[in-house]
Enzyme design. Structure first.
Site, PDB file in Angstrom:
ATOM      1  N   ARG A   1     -10.247   8.975   6.773  1.00  0.00           N
ATOM      2  CA  ARG A   1      -8.817   8.755   6.543  1.00  0.00           C
ATOM      3  C   ARG A   1      -8.038   9.113   7.816  1.00  0.00           C
ATOM      4  O   ARG A   1      -8.518   9.850   8.669  1.00  0.00           O
ATOM      5  CB  ARG A   1      -8.379   9.650   5.374  1.00  0.00           C
ATOM      6  CG  ARG A   1      -6.944   9.474   4.923  1.00  0.00           C
ATOM      7  CD  ARG A   1      -6.833  10.002   3.523  1.00  0.00           C
ATOM      8  NE  ARG A   1      -5.486  10.297   3.063  1.00  0.00           N
ATOM      9  CZ  ARG A   1      -4.648   9.402   2.559  1.00  0.00           C
ATOM     10  NH1 ARG A   1      -4.991   8.133   2.490  1.00  0.00           N
ATOM     11  NH2 ARG A   1      -3.459   9.780   2.104  1.00  0.00           N
TER      12      ARG A   1
ATOM     13  N   THR B   1      -3.894  -0.637  -1.239  1.00  0.00           N
ATOM     14  CA  THR B   1      -5.141  -0.017  -0.880  1.00  0.00           C
ATOM     15  C   THR B   1      -6.131  -1.009  -1.432  1.00  0.00           C
ATOM     16  O   THR B   1      -5.738  -1.904  -2.177  1.00  0.00           O
ATOM     17  CB  THR B   1      -5.185   1.343  -1.600  1.00  0.00           C
ATOM     18  OG1 THR B   1      -4.137   2.140  -1.085  1.00  0.00           O
ATOM     19  CG2 THR B   1      -6.481   2.079  -1.470  1.00  0.00           C
TER      20      THR B   1
ATOM     21  N   THR C   1      -7.484   1.863   3.079  1.00  0.00           N
ATOM     22  CA  THR C   1      -6.084   1.527   2.876  1.00  0.00           C
ATOM     23  C   THR C   1      -5.268   1.484   4.156  1.00  0.00           C
ATOM     24  O   THR C   1      -5.619   2.129   5.153  1.00  0.00           O
ATOM     25  CB  THR C   1      -5.451   2.583   1.936  1.00  0.00           C
ATOM     26  OG1 THR C   1      -4.118   2.208   1.628  1.00  0.00           O
ATOM     27  CG2 THR C   1      -5.435   3.973   2.552  1.00  0.00           C
TER      28      THR C   1
ATOM     29  N   GLU D   1       0.362   5.537   6.658  1.00  0.00           N
ATOM     30  CA  GLU D   1      -0.224   6.611   5.831  1.00  0.00           C
ATOM     31  C   GLU D   1       0.557   7.913   5.900  1.00  0.00           C
ATOM     32  O   GLU D   1       0.414   8.776   5.030  1.00  0.00           O
ATOM     33  CB  GLU D   1      -1.665   6.859   6.286  1.00  0.00           C
ATOM     34  CG  GLU D   1      -2.624   7.203   5.168  1.00  0.00           C
ATOM     35  CD  GLU D   1      -2.852   6.020   4.254  1.00  0.00           C
ATOM     36  OE1 GLU D   1      -2.607   6.161   3.047  1.00  0.00           O
ATOM     37  OE2 GLU D   1      -3.257   4.949   4.735  1.00  0.00           O
TER      38      GLU D   1
ATOM     39  N   ASP E   1       2.160   9.545   2.925  1.00  0.00           N
ATOM     40  CA  ASP E   1       1.437  10.306   1.891  1.00  0.00           C
ATOM     41  C   ASP E   1       1.601  11.821   2.052  1.00  0.00           C
ATOM     42  O   ASP E   1       1.245  12.588   1.162  1.00  0.00           O
ATOM     43  CB  ASP E   1      -0.056   9.945   1.905  1.00  0.00           C
ATOM     44  CG  ASP E   1      -0.356   8.709   1.052  1.00  0.00           C
ATOM     45  OD1 ASP E   1       0.532   8.277   0.299  1.00  0.00           O
ATOM     46  OD2 ASP E   1      -1.476   8.180   1.145  1.00  0.00           O
TER      47      ASP E   1
ATOM     48  N   GLY F   1      -3.877   1.611  -5.932  1.00  0.00           N
ATOM     49  CA  GLY F   1      -2.813   1.918  -6.885  1.00  0.00           C
ATOM     50  C   GLY F   1      -2.053   3.193  -6.578  1.00  0.00           C
ATOM     51  O   GLY F   1      -1.409   3.753  -7.467  1.00  0.00           O
ATOM     52  N   GLY F   2      -2.141   3.693  -5.326  1.00  0.00           N
ATOM     53  CA  GLY F   2      -1.377   4.887  -4.965  1.00  0.00           C
ATOM     54  C   GLY F   2      -1.718   6.041  -5.877  1.00  0.00           C
ATOM     55  O   GLY F   2      -2.881   6.289  -6.180  1.00  0.00           O
TER      56      GLY F   2
END
Ligand code: GLY
Length: 579
Positions: A103, A378, A396, A417, A420, A470-471
């Site tokens: 990530r 994503t 994503t 990102e 987030d 879907g977050g």
């Protein structure tokens, strides 16, 4: 004995031991795809073909996952990427399992308050649009580590199909065209992105039209030839850093040079005799799925029935408590001491069950921790090979088409990102998540994720591979697919297609997909104190595989196909492909 709802649940609990799962399954779905040697389920049909071709050539599930990852970056650029990041859960045929965290990381120059104005208020769009929203990408490093440690084929072999689709172009079908149309407005704002994804007349490519991406083909070819250094230490990083500096970003060469993949131990837990293997922090996904399942394990969901007020009640309450923990306690494990052991403890689940009122909805604000405040694009894919190696990947750009920017000459869409992270405790992000200090921005830190690539095993053998975009809803989408198969007896396609509910502590709302609950069920829940929001759109695009049959019933009877694949009916461009 006075017959209260609490005793009814206790009675149900004993009844469930003697009753078979409820037959009142309402889903009506196409039959799952079947395969005896392998199965690839992705959100884009050409990428599924790429994965199956790799398996047919003798590659294993990790090889196929790498090839699919690169292919999706070309044919599904709203989420597939090399400018973003993700997670790979691997369960090998010998029973070992591992987790690759590729990530994004915060740039070295990132600060806790970088998205706040001088009055401490979040600047609208700053964490979502343009170069300031971009985290240091990890996909290229992640795919290469996966290939080197667990794959068998060369990088050139695995990247060739993606390069060909980028160089020669691919023809859009209806689902592809819909996803490009959805991003047109965003992509028009960046001249480099518009030049790739929009036609000369400014319109998105339509059904039957061909999209070629020569700059992306050149970037992929350089990576194929020279490896990740071409991305992290060469001309690609230079171009991204230059564009970032010119357009308000803070990315530096050091960010790219220092990027490193983490190999972590997956989170595991048991649920009714199945083992769940899923994502550890910096994802909240595995921990929170397990926490919710631990709470649910002592409720008779099978007896209460899919979509009943009783089932929705206990699921929502378990979600409510678990999302408080998600949003307040979890973060990047290099920066935060995550209370994983406590959250996975069955005793902790019992404490939560003891607090759930059998008659009434809980109240989220009463659970506020001290000192506190996905489109959603994503994509997830699930793969299994002839030997039973199972791979679940969720990766994503965060929002659809990420930050909507491409550095000139690279063809690479970059992520957003950074959204987030907690911008400010108490202020909701893109997904409405209200988070705390554990997820505050720090240099080189990874933002907390909900991505939950998951493998479920039974008696030491792979049983299910599952995940979704879907977050913040990824967790409940994945959870509901597991519960639909194990508790409600749905086949893998029905389990994925069934209407969803979602609750994430704050806002204190139960989101319900269209036609998710009957009006009398909605009235029952409203009478218990729930605030329901009946959504006008569906969410998520789960991709799942069930081993040994299409449903538990078929598995138990024997004689089902070895691999049964299902792409969400909500994923218009996707395909489950077995062979
Ligand atoms: N960007 C969505 C997630 O990682 O949860």
């Amino acid at each position: 004995m006075q017959l209260t709802r609490r005793t009814l649940i206790a009675v149900s609990l004993s009844l469930t031991l003697t009753l078979t799962p409820s037959a009142a399954v309402f889903a009506a779905s196409p039959a799952p795809a079947k395969g005896e040697h392998g199965m690839v389920v992705t959100a884009q049909h050409l990428a599924s073909e790429v994965g199956v071709d790799v398996l047919k050539k003798g590659g294993n599930a990790v090889d196929a996952a790498v090839a699919v990852g690169y292919a999706l970056a070309v044919v599904y650029p709203n989420a597939g990427n090399i400018g973003g990041g993700g997670f790979m859960t691997i369960r090998l045929k010998d029973g070992r399992s591992t987790f690759l965290d590729f990530r994004e990381r915060a740039p070295l120059a990132a600060t806790k308050t970088m998205y706040l104005d001088k009055d401490g208020k979040p600047v609208k769009g700053a964490s979502l649009d343009g170069y300031l929203a971009v985290g240091v990408p990890g996909s290229v490093a992640g795919f290469e580590m996966a290939r080197q440690k667990y794959g068998t084929l060369t990088r050139q072999d695995l990247m060739a199909p993606a390069i060909a689709y980028a160089r020669d172009g691919f023809v859009l079908n209806q689902g592809d065209a819909a996803s490009f149309a959805g991003g047109a407005e965003r992509l028009a704002k960046d001249p480099a992105a518009a030049a790739i994804f929009l036609k000369k007349d400014g319109k998105p490519y339509g059904i039957g039209e061909k999209l070629a991406q020569p700059d992306l083909a050149a970037s992929l070819s350089a990576i194929s030839e020279k490896g990740p250094d071409a991305f992290y230490k060469g001309a690609i990083a230079d171009a991204i850093v230059k564009a970032s500096g010119a357009k308000g970003g803070i990315l530096a060469k050091g960010d790219f040079e220092q990027y490193a993949v983490r190999e972590l131990k997956p989170v595991t837990c048991s649920y009714r005799g199945y083992e769940i293997i899923s994502s550890p922090p910096p994802s909240s996904g595995g921990v929170i799925i397990c926490e919710i399942l631990n709470v649910l394990e002592l409720y008779p969901l099978s007896y209460l029935g899919a979509g009943s007020a009783g089932t929705v009640h206990v699921m929502v309450e378990a979600m409510r408590y678990a999302y408080v923990d998600r949003n307040s306690a979890l973060g990047d494990p290099d920066f935060v001491d995550n209370p994983v052991e406590k959250l996975l403890d069955k005793g902790y689940a019992k404490d939560i069950r003891d607090k759930i009122d059998p008659f009434r909805a809980g109240v989220s604000k009463d659970l506020m921790p001290k000192g506190f405040g996905e489109s959603k694009e994503t994509t997830h894919y699930s793969i299994i090979d002839k030997d039973g190696n199972a791979v679940a990947v969720t990766y994503t750009l965060n929002g659809s088409f990420g930050a909507g920017v491409v550095a000139d000459g690279t063809g690479i869409l970059l992520n957003n990102e950074m959204d987030d992270f907690t911008q400010k405790p108490g202020v909701p992000n893109l997904y409405g998540l209200v988070q705390g200090e554990a997820n505050a921005i720090e240099p080189k830190k990874t933002p907390l994720s909900s991505m939950s690539p998951t493998v479920v095993t039974k008696d030491g053998k792979p049983f299910m591979v599952i995940g979704s975009p879907g977050g913040s809803r990824i967790i409940t989408i994945t959870l509901e697919a597991i519960v639909n198969v194990i508790d409600h007896g749905m086949n893998i396609q029905e389990a994925i297609d069934a209407p969803r509910i979602h609750h994430q502590w704050l806002p204190d709302t139960v989101y319900v997909e269209p036609f998710g609950l009957s009006p009398d069920t909605e009235r029952l829940l409203a009478g218990m104190g729930y605030h329901l929001e009946l959504a006008d759109k569906t969410w998520g695009q789960a991709a799942g595989i069930l081993v040994g049959g299409k449903s538990l019933d078929e598995i138990e009877k024997g004689g089902g196909a070895r691999y049964n694949g299902a792409i969400d009916s909500r994923a218009a461009a996707g395909e489950a492909l077995g062979y």
